[in-house]
Design an enzyme around this catalytic site. Structure first.
Site, short mmCIF file in Angstrom:
data_model
loop_
_atom_site.label_atom_id
_atom_site.label_comp_id
_atom_site.label_asym_id
_atom_site.label_seq_id
_atom_site.Cartn_x
_atom_site.Cartn_y
_atom_site.Cartn_z
CD GLU A 7 -3.30 -0.59 1.98
OE1 GLU A 7 -3.16 0.28 2.86
OE2 GLU A 7 -4.33 -1.26 1.86
CG HIS A 64 10.83 -28.63 2.11
ND1 HIS A 64 11.63 -29.68 1.73
CD2 HIS A 64 11.40 -28.09 3.23
CE1 HIS A 64 12.61 -29.80 2.60
NE2 HIS A 64 12.51 -28.85 3.51
CE LYS A 121 -11.02 1.70 3.48
NZ LYS A 121 -10.56 2.46 4.63
O1 PA5 Z 1 -3.20 1.29 5.73
C1 PA5 Z 1 -4.33 1.72 5.53
O2 PA5 Z 1 -4.58 2.92 5.60
C2 PA5 Z 1 -5.49 0.77 5.24
O3 PA5 Z 1 -5.09 -0.52 4.98
C3 PA5 Z 1 -6.44 0.76 6.44
O4 PA5 Z 1 -5.74 0.34 7.58
C4 PA5 Z 1 -7.65 -0.15 6.23
O5 PA5 Z 1 -8.30 0.18 5.04
C5 PA5 Z 1 -8.62 -0.01 7.40
O6 PA5 Z 1 -8.95 1.33 7.59
P1 PA5 Z 1 -9.53 1.88 8.94
O7 PA5 Z 1 -8.52 1.73 10.01
O8 PA5 Z 1 -9.83 3.32 8.64
O9 PA5 Z 1 -10.77 1.11 9.23
#
Ligand code: PA5
Length: 458
Positions: A291, A320, A434
């Site tokens: 990400e 393995h 989202k």
């Molecule tokens: O790293 C990030 O920003 C995302 O992976 C969020 O952690 C994930 O989408 C969950 O979001 P939130 O903590 O707002 O529920």
């Protein structure tokens, strides 16, 4: 922690692959500007996770809760996903005894069991709620934005389960939210119902938040020494202040992997700990690397389609399954091994009478030694085939070294953002997904046609 990076370099491989001296020189020469950019961006408030080393008030509040009210619960149930669950799972896996929930009270030193409800797969949620006694459960709902569909759906299901067993008024006493200090639906719900709320610092994104209350609160409830965790993190930060690249392991690691990806065709970045206790850490790393670095646009708004593909593996198990690929497949990967010098309580391999010669070499060695030798042998074999790899060596896996490892990777992701020229702290791709989920599920303000299969693609 030590970073052994010699086998990223051509001179220690087959003379053909890896980074040449010229490339290393290019990295060290460019580093002052990378370092300066990180500094400028930190001052501008972009690198909020650096401040997580210093959280005296938060730590005091969490410890007081864990040592007081927290003692009343037998089971901690964490609701969250992505950055709001992966770090918590990594902490439990690394720092608590294996199969923690199967131990009796004494085996757990009277700390609660813990379950992280990450997915919205009804089969796992049903099974968990059947197993857990709501009268003895504390539910920690974690969402930085407070609006993630999966987490809110989990909350509504779990809240109904609590209400049915305890009544709505008592249920409130079984809830703690961890979310943004001001905005988002969870924050609003907490205010309306008087549910205690921990704050995720606004300048710390989900995947950088495990050392904030997101990870610290559940960790403290199950007896993790959160001061030690942060002390390890501070150690990593101190080393990342070094302006000399060869003294700054997080920046060097990021620079080596960036070069491997963008100049040497190694676009797949494996992390392979030789420890079952770091299995969930490898999952956490995948999210952090994916990400943070996979971006369509660079900082100037130009298309780059950057982003190495991060993969997690476990040694020796995956020797393995995947090592054949590492040895003889395309030259498109770098392997980062993680090795523990001291694996913890070890097991000697016992002898037996009349062992055949094929087995008689094993007694007298230990399983920890075997694991270490397997990592070294795999690494040496890769080097002979000209395959780039490096090794992060931890003296042992303690709360402190784990805090250092977590922060090391966060710092590396922060430096990698600058090497790649992208913003490591946004995730526009996730955000779009989202929004389409909201539309498909009928959330007001998100027109359904936007989520239909016929909608035009970008
Ligand atoms: O790293 C990030 O920003 C995302 O992976 C969020 O952690 C994930 O989408 C969950 O979001 P939130 O903590 O707002 O529920």
């Amino acid at each position: 922690m030590k970073l052994h990076y010699g086998r990223m370099l051509t001179e220690n491989l087959d003379g053909q692959h890896g980074l040449t001296r010229e490339r290393m020189h290019a990295l060290t020469s460019r580093f002052p500007s990378v370092h300066a950019e990180v500094k400028t961006r930190r001052n501008a408030g972009e690198y909020g996770f650096y401040a997580l080393g210093q959280q005296e008030n938060t730590v005091r509040w969490i410890r007081r809760f864990a040592e007081g009210v927290g003692q009343a619960y037998d089971h901690v149930v964490v609701l969250g996903i992505g950055g709001s669950s992966l770090g918590v799972k990594a902490v439990i896996n690394a720092l608590k005894a294996p199969a923690w929930n199967e131990l009796d009270d004494e085996g757990r030193d009277f700390f609660p069991k813990i379950t992280v409800l990450e997915n919205v797969d009804p089969s796992s949620i049903q099974a968990a709620l059947k197993r857990i006694d709501p009268r003895r459960a504390l539910v920690n709902v974690i969402s930085k934005s407070g609006g993630t569909t999966e987490t809110l759906a989990q909350y509504l299901v779990v809240r109904a389960w609590l209400d049915a067993a305890l009544g709505a008024d008592v249920a409130v006493r079984h809830l703690v939210f961890t979310t943004d200090p001001v905005s988002g639906p969870l924050r609003a719900l907490a205010g309306r119902e008087g549910i205690p709320c921990l704050e995720v610092p606004p300048d710390v994104g989900g995947r950088f938040s495990v050392l904030s209350p997101v990870g610290l609160f559940p960790a403290a409830l199950i007896g993790v020494d959160i001061d030690a965790l942060l002390s390890g993190a501070r150690h990593a930060i101190a080393r990342a202040e070094q302006a000399d690249l060869l003294q700054n392991p997080a920046a060097l690691y990021a620079g080596l992997l960036w070069t491997a990806d963008t100049s040497l065709g190694a676009r797949i970045h494996f992390v392979m700990p030789y420890s079952d206790r770091l299995r969930d850490f490898a999952d956490w790393y995948r999210q952090l690397w994916a990400e943070s670095l996979a971006k369509r646009l660079d900082r100037r708004g130009e298309p780059v389609f950057a982003g190495p593909t991060p993969v997690g593996s476990i040694g020796a198990t995956d020797q393995h399954s995947q090592v054949q690929l590492f040895m003889e497949g395309p030259y498109d990967k770098v392997i980062s091994f993680i090795r523990l010098e001291d694996p913890g309580p070890d097991i000697m391999i016992p002898t037996r009478p009349n062992l055949p010669p094929e087995l008689s070499f094993l007694p007298g060695h230990s399983l920890g030694e075997l694991l270490r030798v397997e990592q070294q042998a795999t690494a040496a074999a890769l080097a002979r085939m000209g395959r780039m790899h490096c090794t992060l060596e931890l003296p042992d896996l303690t709360t402190e070294t784990f805090g250092e490892l977590i922060m090391f990777y966060q710092l590396a992701a922060g430096f990698a953002g600058v090497w790649y020229g992208v913003d490591p702290f946004d995730q526009p791709g996730v955000e779009l997904g989202k929004k389409l989920i909201y539309a498909a599920m009928g959330r007001p303000g998100y027109p359904a046609e936007a989520a239909s299969p016929e909608a035009p693609t970008a």
